[in-house]
Each structure stands twice: as structure tokens, then as C-alpha cells.
Scaffold this motif. Structure first.
Motif, mmCIF file in Angstrom:
data_model
loop_
_atom_site.group_PDB
_atom_site.id
_atom_site.type_symbol
_atom_site.label_atom_id
_atom_site.label_comp_id
_atom_site.label_asym_id
_atom_site.label_seq_id
_atom_site.Cartn_x
_atom_site.Cartn_y
_atom_site.Cartn_z
ATOM 1 N N ARG A 77 0.812 -1.224 0.000
ATOM 2 C CA ARG A 77 0.000 0.000 0.000
ATOM 3 C C ARG A 77 0.838 1.264 0.000
ATOM 4 O O ARG A 77 0.306 2.374 -0.026
ATOM 5 C CB ARG A 77 -0.932 -0.003 1.220
ATOM 6 N N ILE A 78 2.134 1.119 0.042
ATOM 7 C CA ILE A 78 3.017 2.287 0.050
ATOM 8 C C ILE A 78 3.009 2.928 -1.333
ATOM 9 O O ILE A 78 3.319 2.305 -2.327
ATOM 10 C CB ILE A 78 4.460 1.902 0.435
ATOM 11 N N GLY A 79 2.636 4.178 -1.386
ATOM 12 C CA GLY A 79 2.672 4.924 -2.645
ATOM 13 C C GLY A 79 3.812 5.917 -2.627
ATOM 14 O O GLY A 79 4.897 5.654 -2.082
ATOM 15 N N SER A 80 3.573 7.065 -3.202
ATOM 16 C CA SER A 80 4.608 8.101 -3.222
ATOM 17 C C SER A 80 4.605 8.943 -1.955
ATOM 18 O O SER A 80 5.516 9.729 -1.712
ATOM 19 C CB SER A 80 4.402 9.018 -4.438
ATOM 20 N N SER A 81 3.572 8.772 -1.136
ATOM 21 C CA SER A 81 3.447 9.567 0.082
ATOM 22 C C SER A 81 4.384 9.067 1.174
ATOM 23 O O SER A 81 4.507 7.866 1.416
ATOM 24 C CB SER A 81 1.996 9.513 0.579
ATOM 25 N N THR A 82 5.023 10.010 1.843
ATOM 26 C CA THR A 82 5.892 9.669 2.976
ATOM 27 C C THR A 82 5.078 9.102 4.130
ATOM 28 O O THR A 82 5.531 8.220 4.856
ATOM 29 C CB THR A 82 6.667 10.915 3.454
ATOM 30 N N ASP A 83 3.858 9.618 4.295
ATOM 31 C CA ASP A 83 3.000 9.169 5.397
ATOM 32 C C ASP A 83 2.653 7.688 5.266
ATOM 33 O O ASP A 83 2.633 6.963 6.268
ATOM 34 C CB ASP A 83 1.718 10.011 5.441
ATOM 35 N N THR A 84 2.348 7.234 4.046
ATOM 36 C CA THR A 84 2.013 5.820 3.864
ATOM 37 C C THR A 84 3.219 4.938 4.151
ATOM 38 O O THR A 84 3.073 3.835 4.678
ATOM 39 C CB THR A 84 1.511 5.557 2.436
ATOM 40 N N LYS A 114 13.682 6.777 6.023
ATOM 41 C CA LYS A 114 13.403 7.349 4.711
ATOM 42 C C LYS A 114 12.760 6.322 3.781
ATOM 43 O O LYS A 114 13.023 5.128 3.873
ATOM 44 C CB LYS A 114 14.691 7.877 4.080
ATOM 45 N N GLN A 115 11.950 6.835 2.857
ATOM 46 C CA GLN A 115 11.263 5.967 1.922
ATOM 47 C C GLN A 115 12.238 5.264 0.981
ATOM 48 O O GLN A 115 11.947 4.190 0.476
ATOM 49 C CB GLN A 115 10.260 6.784 1.106
ATOM 50 N N GLU A 116 13.417 5.883 0.775
ATOM 51 C CA GLU A 116 14.435 5.262 -0.074
ATOM 52 C C GLU A 116 14.967 3.959 0.517
ATOM 53 O O GLU A 116 15.595 3.146 -0.176
ATOM 54 C CB GLU A 116 15.612 6.228 -0.291
ATOM 55 N N GLU A 117 14.677 3.754 1.800
ATOM 56 C CA GLU A 117 15.145 2.542 2.478
ATOM 57 C C GLU A 117 14.125 1.402 2.412
ATOM 58 O O GLU A 117 14.255 0.406 3.125
ATOM 59 C CB GLU A 117 15.463 2.858 3.938
ATOM 60 N N LEU A 118 13.121 1.539 1.547
ATOM 61 C CA LEU A 118 12.107 0.504 1.401
ATOM 62 C C LEU A 118 12.706 -0.861 1.070
ATOM 63 O O LEU A 118 12.291 -1.875 1.656
ATOM 64 C CB LEU A 118 11.081 0.908 0.334
ATOM 65 N N PRO A 119 13.678 -0.962 0.148
ATOM 66 C CA PRO A 119 14.272 -2.286 -0.123
ATOM 67 C C PRO A 119 14.866 -2.930 1.124
ATOM 68 O O PRO A 119 14.776 -4.151 1.302
ATOM 69 C CB PRO A 119 15.351 -1.981 -1.165
ATOM 70 N N LEU A 120 15.466 -2.106 2.004
ATOM 71 C CA LEU A 120 16.040 -2.636 3.240
ATOM 72 C C LEU A 120 14.930 -3.131 4.169
ATOM 73 O O LEU A 120 15.059 -4.192 4.808
ATOM 74 C CB LEU A 120 16.865 -1.551 3.940
#
Length: 598
Positions: free
Chosen positions: A72-79, A123-129
Motif C-alpha cells: 500500500r506504500i505509494g509516493s506519500s511519505t506518510d504511507t 526514509k522511503q528510499e530505504e524501502l528495499p532494506l
């Protein structure tokens, strides 16, 4: 020794479906139930535990939940923050249990390290981690020792204990024991008594040597009923005398024909229907306070199959912020060959496991069962219950589904997907299943549509399906023709809307620089007043408001509205709801969704 177990009611049918699921090949389906070789009783414990471990896997459950959160994670930081928070919480909760039981495992240490990394992700950039650490979490839960321990504890506390309390191996004091040790407890409490009683009945019915009966009771006198019967047997000379004593002093099992009522049907046997012994006097067998509702050991074991025979799922109770999710057990019961009922409930369970919407589950199951019966219309009963042993709370719903309700779902149930808010759609469907007019749910849904600024096309479908349900309930043959009034009234509302919006644009052009309320906002205010009049059944108030609107718009009042006082074309609520839905609906929305009169 083979016994025939007959599915005489929904509770016993549900239990036998559970037994059949554990023994799909060995339990032979007969028209009224199953034929079962009692030698298979010795295999029930292993199959029961395996079923729980395979069907309530904590690893697969957590994988579904965490994967859904991350998807459900989109481009929003909140999600992203919300998803990360949910994954971290689930990892933390399960880690506490893992540390409690397996503090020295390498997998435990690895999960602890992974959780520390997750805590530092910002940070959202850390999603793969985050996804990598989520995968480590799931693999940890798949470690055999961890998986079996946590899965069994989950199944005991969430699936079994609400129905049976903390009897036998369900008691929390046994949670730290190995699976083998817990199996032994189930064997002692459920399996051995059933085996002993059935062997005793076989001896009593086939043996002629009284000494052999005495010897059998002597060999197993640690079983309380046998200890008491042995005292009597020592004073008797013949098997006939023993039979006479048994028939006169041991009541029959209320659940299974031919079995002996050595126990009681009480709360710890099956919490949703059982009562405490001191409250069971009205059910007493021969006014015996100590044994008010006699039940055999085999009957007790059969009832322990209920959670296997039912479909277990979460159901939302209430609306919006006032709602909560509860675990429910569901079952479809109808008068047919047991094999058909068994297949229908397997079909129902598979849909529930896939988390399909409630109305789709009902429709698909009905279509499947009716096609097999060459479209023979069955009268179904849908049983659904929630139970909490600790709070002595049970919610038990019986939805009797006569042919007209079945016909409703088969003909037009899929249109209900237009009710976009799930809790309103499910409440609407449950009213229909209960044979009740769903107008109160419709009104509540209309209010939500008005307040949320959504298009009234959603209301139209709910109004039309309510109309169809009413017609089918009355036995009307041409439902389609009699439902056209809904679409006609809807179009009248749309026509007035276009006129009112045109007036508003002209007013805005004439009053440049002066604030005027938006056209849609004004129309929603009107719709709200009309809705209140409709809910209260105030026909004159509704018509007064409509008269003013049409006179102000210089339009002729449609005949369908003029007839609303006498309900000549349809009932008051149908006409008013259809009109309001049109008043709130844009033409382009209708065209985009392919809505047409049908």
C-alpha cells in the motif's frame, strides 16, 4: 467396529464436516452423515494438530499481513511511515514470544538484529532494506520449532479456546509444553474415553460371558464411569442383568444415538450453546441435577471437531469509528445428501480463506450448489456465531434462506458491489439474509453518500436491489419489469439536478464578485432534507419540498412523484430514495459506469 454418525442438525453436521476434513478418504459419506471405523479414533490427535498447524500457519499469516502493508506504500511519505510502523510492531510482538520460548536459537538472534535495523529506518528510499528485513522475519517464523509453537498457541487461543475455554491442552499452563506432550493430554481427555466407551458398548452388545465384561471394567477402572459400573458388575451374574442396569440408570447421549450419556453438555464442552450445570435444571434428564444434559465421550469428541468443520474469519461489527473486528465461525446448512453439504462448505471455506467480499462468497457458493442440483432451489440456513468463553458472550445468527432469497442472490446479487463502502454493503446483505427490509441500512448509506460528496449512482443500485428483494419476497414473477420504476424515478431526479445546476451557473454569472453557494453543495443540502423526510415517513413534507423545487425551476412535477402519497407505483421509500439518488448523480458518471435500466 464401524458406526454411523447422522447429521441431524446444523451443530452435528458442522462437527461431521470437521471429522470428514480430517479423514477425507476414511470417513465414508452416507446420505444422512458418515460411516466411520472407530479404529481411526487413534489417529485423530495427529490429524487434528496437523490441521491446525497447516491451516493457521503464523508464518503465512504474518507474510500476508506485512506484504499487504508494504504493497500500500505509494509516493506519500506518510504511507511509508505507517507501513513501516505496522511491520515493526508485528516483528516486535512476535519476537517477544520467540524470545520467551527460544532464547538461544540462532534465528532468534538474527531477528533481534533485524528489528534493530528496522527501528532505524526513516526514509522511503530505504524501502528495499525494510522488505529485506521483513523477509528475514518471515523466514524466522518458518523455522520449524518456532512455527509450530507459535502457530499452535495462536490456534489454541484464537480458534479453539473461544469455543471450549481452557479445558485439556487448551489451558495456558500447557503452552510451554512440547507438541508431543500436548497431544498426550488430548489423547487422555478426549480420545481414550471415546475409545473405551465404544469398546464397552461393543462388548455389552455382543458378549455373553459376564466375566469378560467384569474383566474389561477391571482393566480400565481408572476411567471414572467404569469404576462405578464395576461395583455393580461384581454383584450381577449375567450380561442381561448388566444391560438392564445400563438401560435403567445410564441416560442416552443427547447428541449421538446408541451412545451412553456419561458426561454433560455444558460450557466447557461447547461454550456457544452449553450452560453451567447450576443453570441447566430446565434441561435436566429425569430431574437429575448432577447430569442435566447427558453427553457421551464420543459426543464430546465430535463437538471438538466444530472449529475444523466451520469456516473461521473476521467480521466487522458496526460502522466507521464505532466498529470492531471479531472472529466468527460460519457454516451453510441445508437438507441434502451429506456429501453435497460437505462440498458446499468446502467451497464456502475456500472463498473465505481468499478473503473474498461477503456477497461474492454467498453468490458463488449458491451458484455452485444449485448448478449441481440442476438449479433445484434449496432452502439454506446460514449459521454464523462469535463466542468469547471468558466473558460468557455469544453472538449467534441464524439466517434462514428460503427460495426467494436464494433467487435474489442468483439473479442480481452482484450488483451490490456498487455499494462501495464494505460495512454498508455487508449490513445490507445481512438484512436481506435475515428476510428484513434493508431500508434502514439504505438510509444510513444515503446519508454517508450525501456527507462524503460521492455520486448518487451508488444509491441507485442499492434502491434497485431493495426493490427487487421486496418483489421476490411477495412472489412477483416479472421482477425486471416491476423494477423499471426505480430507474424512471432516478432519471427524474437527474433532470431536476441539471436544471438546478443551470440556474446556479446563471446566478453566478449575474452576481459576479458576490459569494454564492456552489450548485452541488446546495443540491446536497436539499437532498439531506428530502432524506430526513423519507426516513421519518413524512410524505407531505417530502412533497412540499419537491413542489417548491419544481415550481422554482419552472418544471412540471412528474406523475411518479405525485402518486407517492398513495404509493401507486411503488412504496414511498423506493420512490424517494431513487429520486434522491438521481438528484445527487451526474450524467457522465452514469455513462462511464455503463448504468442502464435493467
Amino acid at each position: 467396529m464401524k458406526v454411523e454418525l447422522h447429521a441431524d442438525d446444523w451443530l452435528l453436521t458442522m462437527s461431521l464436516v470437521g471429522l470428514k476434513r480430517l479423514f477425507p478418504e476414511e470417513a465414508e459419506a452416507i446420505p444422512t452423515g458418515i460411516r466411520f471405523d472407530m479404529s481411526h479414533l487413534e489417529d485423530i490427535t495427529d490429524r487434528y494438530f496437523n490441521y491446525l498447524l497447516n491451516n493457521y500457519s503464523i508464518a503465512e499469516r504474518e507474510n500476508r499481513i506485512t506484504a499487504r502493508s508494504l504493497s500500500r506504500i505509494g509516493s506519500s511519505t506518510d504511507t511509508f511511515k505507517e507501513a513501516k510502523k505496522q511491520v515493526q510492531k508485528r516483528m516486535t510482538d512476535q519476537l517477544k514470544k520467540i524470545v520467551k520460548y527460544f532464547p538461544d536459537l540462532e534465528a532468534t538472534a538474527e531477528l533481534e538484529n533485524s528489528l534493530e535495523v528496522v527501528k532505524k529506518i526513516k526514509k522511503q528510499e530505504e524501502l528495499p532494506l525494510l522488505e529485506e528485513k521483513k523477509d528475514i522475519y518471515i523466514e524466522t517464523l518458518r523455522t520449524e520449532a518456532i512455527h509450530d509453537k507459535l502457530t499452535l498457541n495462536f490456534a489454541k487461543s484464537v480458534i479453539l479456546s473461544p469455543l471450549f475455554g481452557q479445558v485439556s491442552f487448551l489451558n495456558v499452563v500447557h503452552n510451554s509444553k512440547t507438541i508431543s506432550e500436548q497431544k498426550e493430554i488430548m489423547e487422555k481427555d478426549y480420545i481414550r474415553p471415546a475409545i473405551l466407551e465404544t469398546k464397552w458398548l461393543e462388548l455389552l452388545n455382543n458378549e455373553t460371558d459376564m466375566e469378560k465384561l467384569r474383566q474389561f471394567l477391571e482393566d480400565h477402572n481408572d476411567y471414572k464411569p467404569f469404576k462405578n459400573w464395576l461395583k455393580v458388575a461384581k454383584k450381577l451374574d449375567t450380561v442381561t442383568q448388566m444391560k438392564t442396569y445400563m438401560e435403567g440408570n445410564i441416560p442416552p447421549c443427547i447428541l449421538l444415538e446408541g451412545q451412553l450419556g456419561t458426561g454433560n453438555f455444558e460450557e466447557m464442552i461447547f461454550s456457544p450453546l452449553g450452560t453451567s450445570l447450576d443453570k441447566s435444571l430446565n434441561f435436566s434428564w429425569n430431574l437429575n441435577k448432577k447430569q442435566p444434559v447427558p453427553l457421551s465421550a464420543l459426543g464430546r469428541l465430535i463437538l471438538f471437531m466444530v472449529p475444523i468443520g466451520a469456516s473461521v474469519y473476521q467480521r466487522k461489527i458496526g460502522f466507521g469509528n464505532q466498529s470492531e473486528y471479531e472472529n466468527f465461525y460460519g457454516f451453510l446448512y441445508y437438507n441434502d445428501h451429506f456429501a453435497n453439504v460437505y462440498q458446499t462448505n468446502n467451497h464456502y471455506r475456500s472463498h473465505r480463506l481468499n478473503e473474498n467480499p461477503f456477497e461474492e462468497v454467498i453468490i458463488d457458493v449458491l451458484q455452485e450448489s444449485t448448478s449441481k442440483a440442476q438449479y433445484k432451489k434449496q432452502e439454506y440456513m446460514f449459521i454464523e456465531f462469535h463466542s468469547n468463553y471468558d466473558s460468557k458472550k455469544t453472538l449467534l445468527d441464524y439466517y434462514h434462506m428460503p427460495a426467494y432469497i436464494t433467487e435474489f442472490f442468483l439473479q442480481s446479487g452482484k450488483t451490490l458491489r456498487w455499494i462501495h463502502r464494505y460495512e454498508y454493503r455487508e449490513a445490507f446483505i445481512r438484512s436481506i439474509l435475515d428476510g428484513k427490509d434493508p431500508k434502514q441500512i439504505l438510509f444510513r448509506y444515503m446519508k454517508e453518500v450525501v456527507n462524503s460528496n460521492r455520486d448518487g449512482i451508488n444509491i441507485l443500485m442499492a434502491v434497485r436491489e431493495r426493490r427487487r428483494f421486496q418483489l421476490l419476497k411477495k412472489g412477483v414473477a416479472d421482477v425486471k419489469e416491476n423494477s423499471k420504476i426505480v430507474y424512471h424515478t432516478f432519471k427524474q431526479g437527474q433532470s431536476l439536478r441539471r436544471n438546478l445546476l443551470g440556474e446556479q451557473k446563471a446566478r453566478e454569472a449575474a452576481m459576479k464578485g458576490v459569494y454564492t453557494a456552489g450548485g452541488d453543495k446546495r443540491i446536497r443540502g436539499i437532498a439531506y432534507r428530502l432524506l430526513n423526510a423519507s426516513k421519518a415517513g413524512h410524505r407531505k413534507n417530502f412533497l412540499d419540498t419537491v413542489y417548491r423545487l419544481y415550481l422554482g425551476a419552472d418544471m412540471e412535477i412528474p406523475t411518479v412523484l405525485l402518486n407517492v402519497l398513495h404509493e401507486r407505483d411503488a412504496d414511498f421509500e423506493t420512490i424517494t430514495s431513487a429520486f434522491i439518488s438521481g438528484l445527487l448523480s451526474n450524467d457522465n458518471i452514469e455513462q462511464e459506469n455503463g448504468v442502464k435500466e435493467q
